[in-house]
Design an enzyme around this catalytic site. Structure first.
Site, mmCIF file in Angstrom:
data_model
loop_
_atom_site.group_PDB
_atom_site.id
_atom_site.type_symbol
_atom_site.label_atom_id
_atom_site.label_comp_id
_atom_site.label_asym_id
_atom_site.label_seq_id
_atom_site.Cartn_x
_atom_site.Cartn_y
_atom_site.Cartn_z
ATOM 1 N N MET A 95 0.688 -0.927 -0.207
ATOM 2 C CA MET A 95 -0.159 0.042 0.069
ATOM 3 C C MET A 95 0.762 1.104 0.258
ATOM 4 O O MET A 95 0.023 2.499 0.821
ATOM 5 C CB MET A 95 -0.633 0.328 1.250
ATOM 6 N N HIS A 140 9.040 -3.887 3.571
ATOM 7 C CA HIS A 140 9.427 -3.692 2.134
ATOM 8 C C HIS A 140 10.091 -3.558 1.021
ATOM 9 O O HIS A 140 10.158 -5.154 0.545
ATOM 10 C CB HIS A 140 8.923 -2.870 0.925
ATOM 11 N N GLU A 144 5.989 -11.746 7.316
ATOM 12 C CA GLU A 144 5.207 -12.355 8.047
ATOM 13 C C GLU A 144 4.616 -11.309 9.275
ATOM 14 O O GLU A 144 4.538 -11.892 10.626
ATOM 15 C CB GLU A 144 6.552 -13.877 8.447
HETATM 16 O O1 PAF Z 1 0.025 -5.716 3.720
HETATM 17 C C1 PAF Z 1 -0.378 -5.252 3.413
HETATM 18 O O2 PAF Z 1 0.034 -3.852 2.584
HETATM 19 C C2 PAF Z 1 -1.709 -4.768 1.888
HETATM 20 O O3 PAF Z 1 -2.852 -5.725 3.175
HETATM 21 C C3 PAF Z 1 -1.916 -6.092 1.448
HETATM 22 C C4 PAF Z 1 -1.334 -6.962 0.669
HETATM 23 C C5 PAF Z 1 -0.928 -5.024 -0.065
HETATM 24 C C6 PAF Z 1 -3.173 -5.558 0.603
HETATM 25 O O4 PAF Z 1 -3.855 -4.653 0.416
#
Ligand code: PAF
Length: 282
Positions: A30, A37, A150
């Protein structure tokens, strides 16, 4: 690095890769990217020829009391970080294309059981929103592999169950939680913490790690351990939402035959809800 907004253009890019025989890895996000990330991207790059990262703030997974509009949007900075890592495509679909018939009319994907317990009980409809968007993104990108943190342990289990139940043709990989030097799990939500709250925040992980040590040493009086941890968290300034010990695969209450356990925790610091977990292999 290509930035693709249009769903048809994403499909076209995917078709070219497929003709080329490329293995495609996907990291849905998101946005408001942090090192956690980037770790997912690193794993994806190691195991595929091309990597797609999506950035889409999904309205369907926010509850009525959760502030969708306040969710941090930092696109320029996100692009810079992904470009520096050599990501192939950033996919940034528009909400009006993703939910073209409106949120009310949207067909949804719901994984029963797993979606209603623990975090799902505290955030009704949340995992339905997650499963629906992840399913849609999988249909658009059609990756061979997808990577999830996780830290969102229950989300990972929901997605694995969805992939199994709907016979989706891709591998799901979980990546261990990335932590700050004081143990705090990296999360976009950490940005909401005041300086004082930020100092308290690592105690969530410290408390459940200590609890995990007790379980590894043989304690099975989970209820007592849970109430002790909750009391410690309250003393530290948290408002605990839940602390649970569950079987890692099913997220059900563990029986004596379960050796893979997970402690799942959520607690508020002010208005910010932090989650974390510790896996235990007995
Ligand atoms: O973990 C996230 O950032 C969100 O829940 C995802 C998997 C991108 C779905 O919108």
């Amino acid at each position: 690095m290509k930035i693709i907004e249009d769903i048809m253009a994403m499909r076209e890019q995917r078709r070219k890769w497929q003709l080329n025989g490329d293995v495609i890895a996907f990291v849905p996000t998101m946005g408001n990217l942090h090192k956690g990330h980037l770790k997912l991207v690193e794993h994806a790059q190691r195991h595929a020829d091309v990597v797609v990262v999506s950035i889409f703030v999904n309205p369907l997974q926010f509850g009525p009391d959760e502030d969708l509009d306040a969710y941090p949007r930092t696109l320029k900075n996100d692009f810079d970080q992904l470009e520096a890592m050599g990501v192939d495509v950033v996919f940034t679909p528009l909400a009006s294309d993703i939910y073209s018939r409106g949120l009310e009319q949207q067909t949804f994907v719901e994984v029963p059981g797993l979606s209603y317990m623990i975090c799902g009980a505290s955030r009704p409809g949340h995992f339905r929103g997650v499963a629906t968007i992840v399913c849609k993104l999988f249909n658009m990108v059609q990756p061979n592999k997808a990577y999830f943190g996780e830290k969102d342990f229950q989300q990972l289990q929901v997605i694995k169950a969805m992939v199994t139940d709907l016979s989706m043709n891709l591998e799901i990989h979980g990546v261990p939680t990335e932590r700050e030097s004081d143990g705090l799990a990296m999360s976009s939500r950490n940005g909401y913490l005041t300086t004082e709250q930020r100092q308290i925040a690592p105690q969530l992980f410290a408390c459940i790690s200590e609890m995990a040590d007790h379980i590894i040493q043989g304690r099975r009086d989970f209820s007592l351990l849970i109430s002790q941890v909750k009391a410690e968290l309250v003393d530290a300034g948290f408002k605990p939402d839940y602390i649970e010990v569950r079987a890692a695969n099913s997220l059900l209450q563990p029986g004596h035959e379960d050796y893979d356990l997970v402690i799942l925790a959520a607690a508020f610091l002010g208005k910010t809800r932090l989650i974390d977990n510790v896996q235990i292999r007995l």
